[in-house]
Write a protein that holds these residues in place. Structure first.
Motif, PDB file in Angstrom:
ATOM      1  N   ILE A 199      22.920  69.908  29.362  1.00  0.00           N
ATOM      2  CA  ILE A 199      21.906  69.348  30.255  1.00  0.00           C
ATOM      3  C   ILE A 199      20.523  69.870  29.872  1.00  0.00           C
ATOM      4  O   ILE A 199      19.537  69.104  29.848  1.00  0.00           O
ATOM      5  N   THR A 217      19.345  68.418  39.372  1.00  0.00           N
ATOM      6  CA  THR A 217      20.451  69.341  39.603  1.00  0.00           C
ATOM      7  C   THR A 217      20.782  69.404  41.092  1.00  0.00           C
ATOM      8  O   THR A 217      19.892  69.621  41.914  1.00  0.00           O
ATOM      9  N   TYR A 223      25.177  66.862  39.069  1.00  0.00           N
ATOM     10  CA  TYR A 223      23.887  66.316  38.663  1.00  0.00           C
ATOM     11  C   TYR A 223      23.742  64.877  39.149  1.00  0.00           C
ATOM     12  O   TYR A 223      24.724  64.163  39.357  1.00  0.00           O
TER      13      TYR A 223
END
Length: 229
Positions: A199, A217, A223
């Motif tokens: 990520i 987040t 996510y």
């Protein structure tokens, strides 16, 4: 299946090569980065297992050279480096997976099996699509390239797979477990740090300067992809 094992620690290489051969793999061995890079360019392999730090040429440098030449061979890095930044550096160099020393032999063999059976196509929920778009970000799935405005963004295979899954479910909370199941193949055992590193790599590439953040987040859960509403 043929594997190239490159590590300057003989006490690791010799027993590991014997075990891999016992599992049915063909194994070539190199004890320096320069020798390993030469073999990787001269012979076709199904998997490279590279030590991160070696004399002459590091595993990360070998991986970078292969990716710059468009070689998609899976790469597993072996390293004593275990911080998140180290893992990000290795993944950003084009490695498909990494394993921190000392490691359990069972885990290494499991990762080898997972990398060797990895599908070549990104596992999106809509595999018939070749292009996805969310906000001002477009993803060309077959070519592993994203576009934000006039900016082209080259992606690794794993980055493309992860981004495709996130973009296929805009504004939806995707849990860590859902992402593991969709982006990593059966038998792989990614950790939360592995996902966090991927990520982080994506954010570095698709969210530059004043560009609006797209990856949100949801702490402790997962996510969400898209502009903040």
């Amino acid at each position: 299946m043929r594997i190239l094992l490159v590590d300057d620690e003989i006490e690791i290489v010799d027993p590991l090569s014997r075990i891999l051969q016992k599992e049915g793999y063909g194994v070539d061995v190199a004890h320096s980065g320069l020798e390993g890079e030469t073999l990787s360019q001269q012979n076709p392999y199904d998997l490279l297992i590279l030590d991160w730090m070696m004399p002459g040429r590091s595993g990360v440098e070998i991986c970078q050279t292969l990716r710059q030449k468009g070689d998609p061979v899976p790469v597993l890095l072996l390293t004593a480096k275990d911080t998140l930044d180290d893992r990000v550096e290795g993944l950003d160099a084009g490695a498909d997976d990494y394993l921190v020393k000392p490691f359990e032999l069972r885990e290494l063999l499991a990762r080898v099996r997972a990398l060797l059976r990895r599908p070549s196509n990104p596992p999106t929920q809509k595999p018939q699509l070749n292009c996805l778009q969310v906000a001002d970000l477009k993803l060309d799935i077959p070519n592993q390239v994203a576009y934000r405005g006039d900016r082209a963004i080259d992606l690794s295979e794993k980055e493309s797979q992860l981004l495709a899954y996130l973009m296929s479910q805009p504004q939806q909370l995707l849990t860590h477990e859902q992402i593991y199941q969709q982006v990593w193949t059966e038998g792989e055992t990614p950790t939360s740090n592995t996902l966090a590193a991927q990520i982080r790599l994506l954010r570095r590439k698709i969210e530059l300067g004043n560009e609006a953040p797209l990856i949100q987040t949801v702490y402790g859960k997962g996510y969400r992809f898209g502009l903040i509403e």
